[in-house]
Design an enzyme around this catalytic site. Structure first.
Site, PDB file in Angstrom:
ATOM      1  N   CYS A 122      13.552  42.482  -4.432  1.00 57.67           N
ATOM      2  CA  CYS A 122      13.512  42.599  -5.889  1.00 57.67           C
ATOM      3  C   CYS A 122      12.420  41.765  -6.536  1.00 57.67           C
ATOM      4  O   CYS A 122      11.854  42.175  -7.552  1.00 57.67           O
ATOM      5  CB  CYS A 122      14.885  42.290  -6.463  1.00 57.67           C
ATOM      6  N   ASP A 173      17.624  38.185 -10.198  1.00 59.08           N
ATOM      7  CA  ASP A 173      18.847  38.260  -9.375  1.00 59.08           C
ATOM      8  C   ASP A 173      19.354  36.921  -8.817  1.00 59.08           C
ATOM      9  O   ASP A 173      19.723  36.835  -7.637  1.00 59.08           O
ATOM     10  CB  ASP A 173      18.624  39.235  -8.202  1.00 59.08           C
ATOM     11  N   LYS A 225      20.084  46.259 -13.337  1.00 62.30           N
ATOM     12  CA  LYS A 225      19.389  47.249 -12.513  1.00 62.30           C
ATOM     13  C   LYS A 225      20.216  47.581 -11.276  1.00 62.30           C
ATOM     14  O   LYS A 225      21.175  46.868 -10.970  1.00 62.30           O
ATOM     15  CB  LYS A 225      18.029  46.710 -12.119  1.00 62.30           C
TER      16      LYS A 225
END
Ligand code: VGL
Ligand code: ZN
Length: 181
Positions: free
Chosen positions: A129, A10, A88
């Site tokens: 994450c 990310d 995701k």
């Protein structure tokens, strides 16, 4: 021989300074991540890739809505070395923190198909994450290391980074700094 994959979690504009859900250290980890890429057989990057309406936004400011500028990779990330992008958080009923919950690619199968034995996790955010992806990597059977100077935290509450690092150690993850990789 170990086959190694770097998982870049990310590294998107909304998670970096100026973005909707910024990690203060987001910009500083980019050169470290770029410098590591050549040491790996493969690089996978995950993206938080939310619909505009999701239960996730009851907990968080709106961020990384698919297709928006905030969901793009950080402008300085070396995207030429990325072999696969895993999306995701694409549903509207769950958070999808882990890269292993990707919906366009089954990351565990991808890694196994490419004979990967060891994964190294870096990126944002340390306590969400990155943590979830690293724990799932270990559960999926990969020797898993988190790169401590290539992660950045949102730190919604003071101390969240330390708690996340403790959880990583408890889970059996290796923690290493980039200069020892
Ligand atoms: C993340 C909070 C909300 C992350 C994603 O990438 O760690 N954190 N959505
Ligand atoms: Zn999110």
């Amino acid at each position: 021989m170990a086959v190694k994959c770097l998982i870049v979690v990310d590294v998107q504009r909304d998670f970096c300074p100026g973005g909707a859900l910024a990690a203060a250290g987001g910009d500083d980890i980019i050169p470290v991540i770029n410098g590591l890429m050549d040491k790996f057989d493969f690089v996978i990057a995950t993206k938080d890739w939310h619909p505009s309406q999701t239960v996730h936004f009851e907990k968080w400011p709106v961020h990384c809505v698919r297709g928006t500028d905030g969901a793009r990779f950080h402008k300085d990330l070396n995207i030429d070395k990325i072999n696969e992008v895993v999306l995701k958080g694409t549903g509207n009923t769950d958070d999808g923190y882990s890269g292993f919950e990707g919906t366009n690619v089954d990351m565990s199968s991808w890694l196994k198909r490419n004979k990967v034995t060891e994964v190294y996790v870096c990126g944002i955010a340390t306590e969400y994450c990155v943590l979830a992806t690293a724990v799932d990597a270990l559960k999926s059977g990969f020797k898993t290391t988190v790169i401590t100077d290539a992660i950045a935290a949102v730190e919604a509450a003071a101390g969240d980074t330390e708690k996340a690092l403790a959880k990583m150690k408890d889970a059996g993850l290796e923690l290493k700094s980039s200069d020892s990789i």
